[in-house]
Write an enzyme that holds these catalytic residues in place. Structure first.
Site, PDB file in Angstrom:
ATOM      1  N   ASP A 190      -1.432  10.344   6.975  1.00 23.55           N
ATOM      2  CA  ASP A 190      -0.960   9.016   7.304  1.00 23.55           C
ATOM      3  C   ASP A 190       0.085   9.179   8.182  1.00 23.55           C
ATOM      4  O   ASP A 190       1.374   9.780   8.110  1.00 23.55           O
ATOM      5  CB  ASP A 190      -0.314   8.412   6.135  1.00 23.55           C
ATOM      6  CG  ASP A 190      -0.466   6.683   6.074  1.00 23.55           C
ATOM      7  OD1 ASP A 190      -0.449   6.319   7.155  1.00 23.55           O
ATOM      8  OD2 ASP A 190      -1.032   6.342   4.956  1.00 23.55           O
ATOM      9  N   HIS A 220      -2.819   0.548  -1.116  1.00 24.85           N
ATOM     10  CA  HIS A 220      -1.340   0.590  -1.709  1.00 24.85           C
ATOM     11  C   HIS A 220      -0.917  -0.841  -1.551  1.00 24.85           C
ATOM     12  O   HIS A 220       0.490  -0.722  -1.727  1.00 24.85           O
ATOM     13  CB  HIS A 220      -0.799   1.449  -1.268  1.00 24.85           C
ATOM     14  CG  HIS A 220      -0.671   1.712   0.083  1.00 24.85           C
ATOM     15  ND1 HIS A 220      -1.598   1.876   1.136  1.00 24.85           N
ATOM     16  CD2 HIS A 220       0.460   1.541   0.802  1.00 24.85           C
ATOM     17  CE1 HIS A 220      -1.163   1.726   2.196  1.00 24.85           C
ATOM     18  NE2 HIS A 220       0.437   1.647   2.306  1.00 24.85           N
ATOM     19  N   ASP A 221      -1.324  -1.748  -0.581  1.00 27.70           N
ATOM     20  CA  ASP A 221      -0.556  -2.917  -0.463  1.00 27.70           C
ATOM     21  C   ASP A 221      -1.025  -4.172  -1.090  1.00 27.70           C
ATOM     22  O   ASP A 221      -0.593  -5.409  -0.742  1.00 27.70           O
ATOM     23  CB  ASP A 221      -0.572  -3.202   1.094  1.00 27.70           C
ATOM     24  CG  ASP A 221       0.197  -2.115   1.843  1.00 27.70           C
ATOM     25  OD1 ASP A 221       0.983  -1.742   1.481  1.00 27.70           O
ATOM     26  OD2 ASP A 221      -0.327  -1.807   3.200  1.00 27.70           O
ATOM     27  N   ASP A 227      -0.640   3.856  10.595  1.00 26.34           N
ATOM     28  CA  ASP A 227       0.029   2.491  10.091  1.00 26.34           C
ATOM     29  C   ASP A 227       0.437   1.587  11.150  1.00 26.34           C
ATOM     30  O   ASP A 227       0.875   1.916  12.098  1.00 26.34           O
ATOM     31  CB  ASP A 227       1.286   3.260   9.590  1.00 26.34           C
ATOM     32  CG  ASP A 227       2.040   2.232   8.545  1.00 26.34           C
ATOM     33  OD1 ASP A 227       1.671   2.052   7.246  1.00 26.34           O
ATOM     34  OD2 ASP A 227       3.115   2.039   8.899  1.00 26.34           O
ATOM     35  N   GLU A 234      -4.890   1.006  11.046  1.00 21.69           N
ATOM     36  CA  GLU A 234      -4.531  -0.190  10.056  1.00 21.69           C
ATOM     37  C   GLU A 234      -4.116  -1.098  11.539  1.00 21.69           C
ATOM     38  O   GLU A 234      -3.117  -1.284  11.860  1.00 21.69           O
ATOM     39  CB  GLU A 234      -3.290   0.066   9.334  1.00 21.69           C
ATOM     40  CG  GLU A 234      -2.923  -1.338   8.517  1.00 21.69           C
ATOM     41  CD  GLU A 234      -1.749  -1.069   7.775  1.00 21.69           C
ATOM     42  OE1 GLU A 234      -1.585  -1.861   6.763  1.00 21.69           O
ATOM     43  OE2 GLU A 234      -0.546  -0.654   8.344  1.00 21.69           O
TER      44      GLU A 234
HETATM   45  C1  GLC Z   1       1.630  -0.488   6.634  1.00 22.72           C
HETATM   46  C2  GLC Z   1       1.601   0.400   5.193  1.00 22.72           C
HETATM   47  C3  GLC Z   1       2.725  -0.393   4.212  1.00 22.72           C
HETATM   48  C4  GLC Z   1       3.981  -0.208   4.836  1.00 22.72           C
HETATM   49  C5  GLC Z   1       3.818  -0.811   6.179  1.00 22.72           C
HETATM   50  C6  GLC Z   1       5.485  -0.449   6.851  1.00 22.72           C
HETATM   51  O1  GLC Z   1       1.211  -1.909   6.230  1.00 22.72           O
HETATM   52  O2  GLC Z   1       0.348   0.127   4.528  1.00 22.72           O
HETATM   53  O3  GLC Z   1       2.623  -0.034   2.806  1.00 22.72           O
HETATM   54  O4  GLC Z   1       5.007  -0.807   3.763  1.00 22.72           O
HETATM   55  O5  GLC Z   1       2.844  -0.329   6.877  1.00 22.72           O
HETATM   56  O6  GLC Z   1       5.092   0.981   7.277  1.00 22.72           O
END
Ligand code: GLC
Ligand code: CA
Length: 561
Positions: free
Chosen positions: A102, A334-335, A206, A273
């Site tokens: 990641d 995980h979100d 990310d 993402e």
């Molecule tokens: C992304 C991750 C999340 C994190 C955010 C900031 O959305 O999936 O878990 O808190 O970025 O890095």
């Protein structure tokens, strides 16, 4: 046409997301660790997934549980050592599997040495590594402009010592890097190359949509949208024109692709993402498929459980991401609220969606525990360890529950509860006597790996069966998708054919998914002589001329080999 074996591995792969903190704790400190992942590689291999994506385990004060990195080249001690990391990469590869790391490129932790230097004075050589501006005149005590963070509220934080503001797209403890400074870009590309050299087969990017901000620093326009969604990331009464999806970020996707393409043996991939409708997400993949290899498509999580809606979704992905593009099928991470909740915790519905995810054209992403039907763990907002829960601590619990039903998780602890391995102490996540960093789910005595391995009707066994079928059938792994329009098939049944190869080598696999709780008769006369697989029993047998599909049943008719 390119020969079939030319389809790169990452288009055919199946992916499993591990949240390392919650997967397996081997030393009893209550925190999952890399040795825990090592200990469970046999399980993952037997499950039949190929690629493991691990959420960040780099050096970090853990204010956002690893998404706030303070050292890109070091492992956070609670997760293990560099040796553990190397051993993990090696062991994954020894099993013929792949590993995705990641990359948090957009920001660092506020404790990263770069930021500490940057904020130490206005003249520090690294001042410009982050995004600093004077406040609005007079007095400078108001933020430089109206840019909001992705979590609402101003994205600007005031630094008293140097009397300037820095920008943070997510939380204040995660200052955004300034990619307009070539040294920053070069430093982050070094990080990327380093982990590719260490053996990462892919990188998950990310909040990639936030990398470049507009140089004008002009205010973002007003919008009536209050709450952002997967489909439309604008919200908190602002259209984030200058802060997300900047054209320079799209260009950067192509630049990054070039860096990743330097590594050929084996080829590596990027999955971004990013948020928005399918068309705008696709821009990140590049017009000539020369950008990010894949982007997460989150619309699955908001799609109604009905044949019509699911078909419309697949149709849209097929239209927007035709070959050589590849869609992704994501039901959780995980979100987000655990998927089991959207389908009323129904095992049969979960099996049907697993059949969709593993037989449709695209790369599936399975979030740890999804294969068991793990549920969200109800944890009140004010008890959340998640910084997002603290940020929204003012929201009444009923409103948080309402939002969860609509796919927004304010307390992300709820979907990060420890993996449920067995019915022993700590659900097998941590040794007896340890206190897991988050409480194990009260249902772990019933919903766990050990129990489901014994039960031929379990969701876990269904995933295993589907994953093995997919590996055996090239058409499922890499074939084209076309719709089956059989007269008399109700709307509730989603039916498609996957085909691969040509001439003698041509292979076709037919998939029928019954999204209703009614029985449906299938005329399979044309298929006699082939084999049939059902998600109900996992059994494979000869095809009868007529077949009655049960409620939520998935039927796959495949080659008899
Ligand atoms: C992304 C991750 C999340 C994190 C955010 C900031 O959305 O999936 O878990 O808190 O970025 O890095
Ligand atoms: Ca541990």
């Amino acid at each position: 046409m390119r020969p079939q074996h030319d389809v790169p591995w990452w288009k055919r792969t199946t992916t499993y997301q591990i949240y390392p903190r919650s997967f397996c704790d081997t030393n009893g400190d209550g925190i999952g660790d890399l040795r825990g992942v090592l200990a469970k590689l046999d399980y993952l291999q037997a499950l039949g997934v190929e690629t493991l994506w691990l959420s960040p385990f780099f050096e970090s004060p853990q204010a956002d549980f690893g998404y706030d990195i303070s050292g890109h080249y070091a492992i956070a001690p609670e997760y293990g050592s560099m040796d553990d990391c190397r051993e993990l990469i090696e062991q994954v590869h020894a099993r013929g599997m792949k590993i995705v790391l990641d990359m948090v490129l957009n920001h660092t932790s506020e404790e990263h040495p770069w930021f500490l230097e940057s904020k130490s004075s206005r003249t520090n050589p690294r001042r410009d590594w982050y995004i600093w501006r004077d406040g609005e005149r007079p007095g400078g005590k108001a933020p430089p402009n109206n840019w909001r963070s992705m979590l609402g509220g101003s994205g600007w934080r005031y630094d008293e010592a140097t009397d300037q503001w820095f920008f943070a797209s997510f939380l204040g403890c995660q200052p955004d890097l300034n990619y307009r400074n070539p040294d920053v870009k070069a430093a982050m590309l070094d990080v990327v190359r380093h982990w590719l050299r260490e053996g990462a087969d892919g990188l998950r990017l990310d909040i990639f949509n936030a990398i470049f901000k507009d140089e004008s620093f002009a205010d973002n326009p007003f919008s009536w949208r209050a709450i952002p969604s997967d489909h439309n990331p604008h919200g908190f009464f602002q259209h984030h024109r200058h802060t997300i999806d900047h054209p320079d970020t799209i260009a950067f996707a192509r630049e990054l692709r070039g860096v990743v393409d330097e590594f050929r043996e084996p080829p590596r991939f990027l999955v971004g993402e990013v948020f928005g409708d399918a068309e705008s997400l696709k821009r990140y993949c590049g017009e000539a498929a020369d950008g990010l290899h894949l982007v997460f498509l989150f619309k699955t999580m908001g799609t109604r459980f009905s044949g019509r809606s699911i078909r419309a979704l697949v149709e849209e992905y097929e239209r927007v991401f035709p070959v050589p593009f590849t869609p992704t099928y994501v039901f959780g991470n995980h979100d987000r609220p655990r998927f089991a909740h959207r389908i009323g915790k129904s095992r049969e519905k979960a099996k049907l969606l697993a059949a969709l995810q593993l037989t449709v054209r695209g790369v599936p992403f399975i979030y740890y525990g999804e294969e068991l039907g793990m549920e969200n763990h109800d944890i009140p907002l004010h008890e959340g360890l998640d910084p997002v829960a603290a940020r929204f601590g003012f929201v009444p619990q009923w409103a948080a529950s309402w939002m969860r039903r609509h796919g927004i998780l304010l307390n992300r602890d709820e979907c990060r509860s420890p993996m449920q391995w067995d019915d022993g102490p700590n659900a097998g996540f941590a040794p007896a006597g340890a206190t897991p960093w988050l409480p194990v789910h009260p249902k772990s005595g019933l919903v766990n790996v050990a129990a489901q391995e014994q039960d031929p009707e379990s969701l876990l066994r269904c995933y295993k069966n589907l994953l093995s079928l997919r590996r055996e059938q090239p058409a499922l792994e890499r074939g084209a998708l076309e719709w089956i329009e059989a007269p008399g098939l109700p709307d509730d049944v989603v039916a498609y054919r996957r085909t691969s190869g040509e001439g003698e080598g041509r292979q076709a696999v037919d998939v029928f998914l019954n999204f209703s709780r009614r029985e449906v008769s299938l005329d399979l006369a044309a298929h006699v002589g082939r084999r049939l697989f059902s998600n109900r029993s996992g059994e494979r047998r000869g095809v009868p001329a007529a077949y009655v599909m049960g409620a939520y049943e998935a039927v796959v008719v495949f080659d008899a080999r």
